[in-house]
Design a protein around this motif. Structure first.
Motif: not given
Lengths: 167, 582, 102, 503
Positions: B305, B328, B332, B375, B383
């Motif tokens: 990413q 992100h 994440k 993701l 995302g």
């Protein structure tokens, strides 16, 4: 001419001192070197310090060597050197040779020749230089003596009783 | 006012670090509460700062000379990353209350985490290259110390030192750039550099540009420095979430974005940046596909990413890259903390030993799936929006074949994400014992992140306004949220990308009927498992250095004669060199 | 040919060379001290000559005197060390002094 | 206080006190004594007493310029460089004295230790402020002689004797070479005054180069220019820890200052000196780091790291001497000062461990890297101090080593030449390499499972912890406020640049 002979003599004695394997004999050759060096100093015009060198360099140091060799014993060690001799020879001869080559031309200058022509040094000037002009150096010798004395005292002192018992 | 709040985001966490450390490990409860208190206070300061962004220098401490003036500047890029650092930092600390309960040496843990949070704020807020480099190294220092937090584990120690050495190697690029700036411009002020970049000789600017690229690649674990991040997963999981997913690794992208206006004109720089990003995205995606360690999968996906963001900067999409960075960081962190909760219960990181955990940990499953969907780039999570913007920027600013590779990687992302989720939460249970769901502190940390993952994209419009208002050199045009949404929805690239993502998902669903393809890709998988040879390269360098050191030691014989010979030979060499030089 | 500075210069550097050579090839610690002394003699001469050439022979003498004192002290300390090493190690061989290496 | 008198006092107090300390100590030893505390505290008082003249001098030099003290025809001139060295030496020696109280207590020859310590400091201060070339050698030699017994302090240990004999012979060879260099300069210029020589040495050709080569190699032995460094790890690892700190923190740096002074006289003879130092700097950094990488004995590792750190100083000075860049000289001096703090702290912290783990049990075994496993559990402060020292040496912010390395690197870039940029990259890479041995040591200390040696360790005395605390705080403070030291560095740097004809 005389200078040349003295020089050759110095180098011969130094060489013998270096080459001799028996410590006592080596120390004696060193003393002889020292004596000749002091003669050379006299030739250059340094009468006072030549005397000092004769007494300290040739006398006192030799006594110290003899003293140390007596305590430590004249050990016969193999002549086999740890560093290959050719390598040592190479390093020394080339570096010294180069230095001679670099320095020598500058010694031929007019000024230096002129200085060498001068004769007759004022008597008593040495004392005044030593005690007045360069007093700091001279005073520092006291510090050197003190530190050296402490070092020797510390180094050769035997461990004291209580400590030995502890160990 | 702004100045005070700005300094608070740095010094509140630092003060917390000092206090937690001073309290001592005998009083763990006090340590927990102090750490939470100070980090949350830092987070509040960060949020407050977000509203006060301004292009002016706010804090200047005059030092002068080679150190420049210590200045801080709350502009858009800075405040927003500082906010991420402090807010996600505080969530990670809250999560740690459960995760690190009963650990020894809590003081060291919390002190380093808090010190890191402050340093990260400083890194993004400072307007001085010297300070930036200092903070850059401080974050590396914290990262190293936290990766090897479990010092008894040789793998942790090795991972920590590896991370430190590799980021420091890259740091030299930043150092060279910074000192060249001082040398040619007489200052280490970032804005002066951005302003006067054209005045620099082109080769100097080129060295700086590529130096900064190396630094960024090392910090963001981009190609060819990507090997340190997976090994960094030996750190306690909240640390992985905070440092190795949400904040520190973003510093590289931040660096590129910050200096983009100065270096965009350097020939070949943009292309180089895009290639670095593309290769990282692709290779890491492949590695994520074959990894079996849960945290490593997430680490590879982080590299991948970050590759997207780097690619976007290279293509000129500073806003897209920062927006993706923002999304992100949230999803994440969510994934990592979720994984932390799983690992905490299951006691293992190997996904092959998990499976079927979903029923026993419903809360964790829910939030993890939200993060995973983001993701994978599924609408309408954050995302999705940011990734589409990145792809679109890439299509406009870069070569089409690179866009193709990035599209392929998008599919790959969906594929490995579904594999990971399925292996952990569905599939055959391998764990007989009953597992507990996340604890209260963990839930407190996970819930806001899940919420953010769902809705953070709504902030895109005001974020772009902030960037336009406060970045004088970046030439960013503010767009409203509606415009962004329209742009994304009506762009063909979006639909192509969605198709590829769907393809990736389908590949996972029908994996059994695609056995033949699996055979074909087995070779790639094998190479991917060995990190495409880079791990070998790293080890070869280390081995060689050690061998040279050992050989050199043998030269130190300890014999007096040889030592003196060294003196004589040195004299000879020096004399010869001088004589030749004359 | 008989120009004094040239002769002295050669003697000085030859003494330095012989002294260093002596240190290089000797295994006996006391011999190494002898080598140091040989090299130092060269330094005295050099200083005296320098004083002469600078037409300040007394300064040359004065500093040579200081050097004589300093180096005699160094020699004494070195000899004391050698004696102590002989006591502890039972030998003066440099080869025995190799515990600190690498 | 009159500045000239302050300078005289600064040098006289320690020299005069030294025999007094020895005699008081000796008397109490002879009386089977308990009176050694008198010698100890008297030493500390001497150092504190030196603080006042030093402060007076500092203010005078920084505000008004150099202080001259003429004795005979030799001028002792306290300029920026001399002041800088004096401050560094005074600071570190005072802390080492405090540290030594418990560390040396009960050892044989304790009184000689305390007598020689002020003498050693004074020789270094004198070395920094003499203006006479030969007098410089005298101070230099006095520094060597006072340090021999200190290195050989554990002279019932074989290792200490071996280390000292190597140190002595190599130093002596170096000092003979210096003498030859001095005679060359004297013969040509007819003066020994450092400030009168430079123009007279102009156009001296090979002659000047020969003198310079002899200076570089001769002083280089004491500075531990690689490959002349072989005595250093032996001496540093076998000396008592306080002395290791002194040797590494100020003695080799005093050698460096002496070299700078001596080369200053030849500044007009050749432009090569800066380049020569840069070359040695690069070699030093590389060899020091590589050698430290695989060391298992902590003090030996730190000793090799000193070789590397000297390399960084040489880079700074080399840039200053070649190109006249002030940042180079300031950075070099800054790193010199910081190195005294960092390496002083590192050696003292290791000494604290040695004290707790071995010396209190009557053992003089060396401290191995593996002994430090889990040391932070039992000795949190010492472990923290050592970590700070190591991280600072590795050049990590926010610690002192970082700022000075930065300044040196900046100076390199200011030259705007490609080779120098490569040299900086090389130095930077080496900084990274150095973490390869600093970091594992830190990791070891923070293990959970203490080594057996640590488990059996004794508590650490308060007077040992105090200097550690002070140095740790200083290192962190300099990291946060790099501006603090700038006036002192700048004044030292301007002295250096003046000597090389740039101002």
């Amino acid at each position: 001419m005389v200078d040349l002979f003295i020089g050759a003599g110095i180098l011969f004695c130094a060489y013998k001192a270096m080459q001799e394997n028996r410590l006592l004999v080596s120390a004696l050759w060193l003393a002889l070197t020292s004596a000749l060096v002091s003669w050379m100093m006299y030739r250059v015009g340094a009468a006072e310090v030549a005397v000092v060198e004769l007494s300290v360099g040739a006398g006192l140091v030799t006594v110290l060597f003899v003293f140390a060799i007596n305590i430590a014993g004249d050990e016969s060690l193999t002549r086999q050197s740890l560093v290959p001799r050719p390598l040592a020879w190479f390093a020394v001869v080339f570096s010294m040779g180069l230095l001679v080559w670099m320095i020598m031309p500058a010694l031929q200058s007019e000024r230096m020749r002129a200085v060498l022509e001068q004769t007759g040094v004022l008597a008593g000037l040495f004392r005044s230089v030593l005690w007045n002009d360069r007093r700091v150096d001279t005073l520092m010798q006291v510090v050197l003596f003190f530190a050296g004395a402490l070092a020797v005292l510390g180094l050769i002192g035997e461990p004291n009783k209580s400590r030995e018992e502890r160990e | 006012m702004t100045a005070g709040i700005l300094l608070l985001t740095i010094f509140l966490p630092w003060a917390g670090a000092l206090f937690v450390w001073l309290v001592g490990n005998d009083r763990p409860r006090l340590q927990h509460s102090l750490a939470v208190g100070f980090s949350v206070a830092g987070g509040v300061a960060g949020l407050a700062l977000l509203a006060l962004g301004s292009p002016d220098e706010m804090v200047v401490l005059s030092i002068g000379g080679a150190f420049g003036n210590f200045s801080f500047r709350p502009d858009g890029l800075g405040v927003f990353l500082a906010t991420i650092a402090t807010v996600i930092g505080s969530l990670a600390v809250i999560f740690s209350v459960d995760y690190m309960r009963h650990e020894a040496q809590l003081g060291r843990y919390y002190a380093l985490v808090l010190f890191f949070i402050g340093s990260m704020s400083g890194l993004v807020l400072t307007g001085n290259l010297f300070l930036m480099f200092a903070f850059w190294e401080m974050t590396a220092l914290c990262s190293y110390a936290l990766i090897s937090f479990y010092n008894d584990d040789p793998k942790a120690v090795a991972g920590g030192i590896k991370a430190l050495v590799m980021t420091q190697l890259g740091g030299i690029g930043l150092l060279i750039g910074a000192i060249l700036s001082y040398s040619y411009l007489g200052t280490v002020e970032i804005n002066v550099l951005l302003d006067k970049a054209e005045l620099l000789p082109s080769n100097v600017l080129g060295i700086m540009a590529f130096g900064f690229l190396i630094a960024a690649a090392a910090k963001s674990a981009q190609f060819p420095f990507q090997t340190w991040l997976p090994d960094a997963m030996e750190a306690p999981t909240p640390v992985s979430a905070l440092i190795h997913a949400a904040t520190m690794v973003n510093a590289g992208v931040y660096l590129l974005a910050r200096f983009y206006p100065a270096f965009a004109g350097v020939p070949g720089w943009q292309e180089a940046v895009m290639v670095v990003g593309m290769l990282s995205a692709l290779l890491a995606g492949l590695m994520a596909l074959v990894a079996t360690d849960l945290k490593r999968v997430l680490a590879y996906s982080t590299v991948s990413q970050l590759g997207y963001m780097v690619y976007a900067v290279g293509a000129g999409g500073v806003f897209a890259s920062q927006f993706h960075l923002f999304s992100h960081a949230i999803f994440k962190a969510l994934l990592f903390l979720g994984a932390g909760a799983v690992i905490h219960s299951a006691g293992t990181r190997d996904m092959r030993e998990m499976g079927g955990l979903g029923k026993q940990m419903p809360f964790v499953r829910t939030v993890f799936v939200i993060g995973a969907l983001a993701l994978a780039g599924i609408p309408v999570l954050n995302g999705f929006w940011s990734k589409e913007l990145v792809l679109e920027a890439g299509l406009q600013g870069g070569a089409t074949w690179m866009f193709g590779v990035m599209l392929f990687t998008a599919g790959l992302t969906a594929l490995y994400t579904f594999r990971c989720v399925w292996m952990v939460f569905w599939g055959e249970p391998h764990h007989p014992a009953h597992l507990h769901d996340a604890g209260p502190a963990m839930k407190t940390a996970l819930a806001p992140l899940a919420f953010g993952t769902l809705f953070s994209w709504l902030l895109a419009g005001s974020f772009s306004h902030l960037l336009e208002k406060t970045l004088p050199y970046h030439d960013i045009h503010a767009v409203s949220l509606v415009e962004i949404l329209e742009e994304v929805i009506f762009a063909p690239a979006t639909w192509i990308a969605l198709g590829v993502v769907a393809l990736g998902v389908l590949t996972w669903v029908f994996r059994d009927s695609l056995r033949l393809w699996q055979e074909v890709f087995a070779g790639i998988g094998q190479t991917a498992r060995q990190s495409f040879g880079f791990e070998w390269l790293n080890q070869a360098v280390v081995r060689t250095t050690i061998q040279v050191a050992e050989d050199l030691r043998n030269l130190h014989t300890g014999v007096l004669n040889w030592n003196v010979l060294a003196i004589a030979l040195t004299l000879l060499v020096v004399v010869v060199i001088l004589a030749l030089g004359a | 040919m008989f120009y004094l500075p040239n002769i002295v210069l050669v003697v000085v550097l030859a003494l330095l060379g012989i002294g260093i050579y002596c240190i290089l090839i000797s295994r006996n610690l006391i011999k190494i001290v002898v080598g140091l002394q040989i090299a130092v003699k060269g330094a005295f001469l050099a200083l005296v000559l320098a004083g002469k050439l600078a037409s300040q022979i007394d300064v040359g003498q004065s500093i040579a005197l200081t050097v004589i004192v300093a180096d005699t002290i160094v020699a004494v300390v070195a000899l004391a060390l050698a004696v102590q090493i002989r006591r502890k190690f039972g030998t003066l061989d440099v080869h025995a002094l190799m515990s600190l290496r690498r | 206080m009159d500045a000239g008198r302050a300078l005289l006092l600064l040098l006289l107090i320690p020299f005069a006190a030294s025999p007094v300390i020895y005699l008081t100590g000796r008397l109490s030893v002879l009386r089977q004594g308990t009176g050694l505390w008198l010698a100890r505290w008297f030493t500390l008082i001497v150092y504190l007493g030196m603080g006042l003249p030093l402060y007076t001098l500092g203010r005078y030099v920084l505000e008004l310029g150099p202080v001259d003290l003429k004795i005979g025809r030799i001028v002792l001139q306290m300029d920026g460089l001399g002041l800088f060295l004096a401050v560094t030496v005074w600071l570190l020696s005072t802390l080492v004295t405090i540290f030594s109280f418990p560390y040396i207590r009960g050892e044989e020859d304790e009184e000689k230790y305390y007598a020689l310590l002020p003498a050693l400091s004074a020789t270094m201060i004198g070395l920094g402020c003499t203006r006479d070339l030969f007098n410089l050698w005298v101070w230099f030699e006095a520094m060597a002689i006072t340090s021999y017994l200190l290195v050989a302090f554990y002279h019932h240990q074989k290792g200490a004797l071996e280390a000292t004999v190597k140190y002595l012979v190599q130093s002596a060879v170096g000092s003979i070479m210096i003498l030859h260099g001095i005679s060359l300069v004297f013969a040509r210029t007819m003066t020994l005054d450092l400030q009168e020589i430079p123009p007279l040495m102009a156009d001296s050709g090979l002659f000047g180069l020969a003198a310079g080569a002899l200076f570089v190699v001769g002083f280089g032995v004491k500075i531990a220019l690689a490959p002349l460094h072989t005595w250093l790890p032996d001496a540093h690892s076998r000396a008592p820890s306080g002395i290791s700190a002194m040797l590494s923190g100020v003695v080799i740096e005093s050698g460096l200052v002496a070299l700078l002074r001596a080369l200053g006289t030849l500044s007009q003879a050749s432009p090569a000196w800066g380049a020569l130092l840069l070359g040695f700097g690069a070699i030093n950094i590389l060899i020091g780091n590589l050698m430290a990488l695989r060391q298992e004995e902590v003090k030996r590792m730190l000793a090799y790291s000193s070789v590397a750190q000297v390399g960084y100083m040489l880079l700074g000075f080399g840039v200053a001497m070649s190109y006249g860049i002030a940042d180079g000289a300031e950075g070099g001096f800054y790193h010199l000062f910081n190195h005294a703090l960092m390496k002083g702290l590192a050696f003292l912290a290791v000494g604290a461990f040695l004290y707790a783990l071995y010396i209190t049990k009557g053992s003089h075994a060396p401290l191995m890297v593996s002994d430090l496993d889990g040391a932070s559990k039992k000795y949190p402060l010492t472990a923290f101090a050592l970590s700070i020292a190591l991280l600072a040496l590795g050049g990590l912010p926010p610690l002192a080593g970082f700022v000075s390395k930065w300044q040196i690197f900046v100076a390199g870039a200011e030259v705007r030449s490609t080779p120098l940029l490569w040299l900086i990259i090389f130095a930077g890479l080496n900084s990274v390499l150095s973490l390869g041995y600093y970091a594992p040591l830190i990791n070891r200390m923070y293990r959970n499972q203490p080594s057996e040696v640590v488990q059996a360790g004794q508590p650490i005395a308060v007077l040992i912890s105090l200097p550690l605390l002070i140095l740790t705080l200083a290192i962190v403070a300099i990291g946060f406020f790099p501006g603090w030291m700038v006036p002192l560095n700048a004044s030292a740097a301007s002295s250096l640049l003046m000597a090389f004809g740039f101002r």
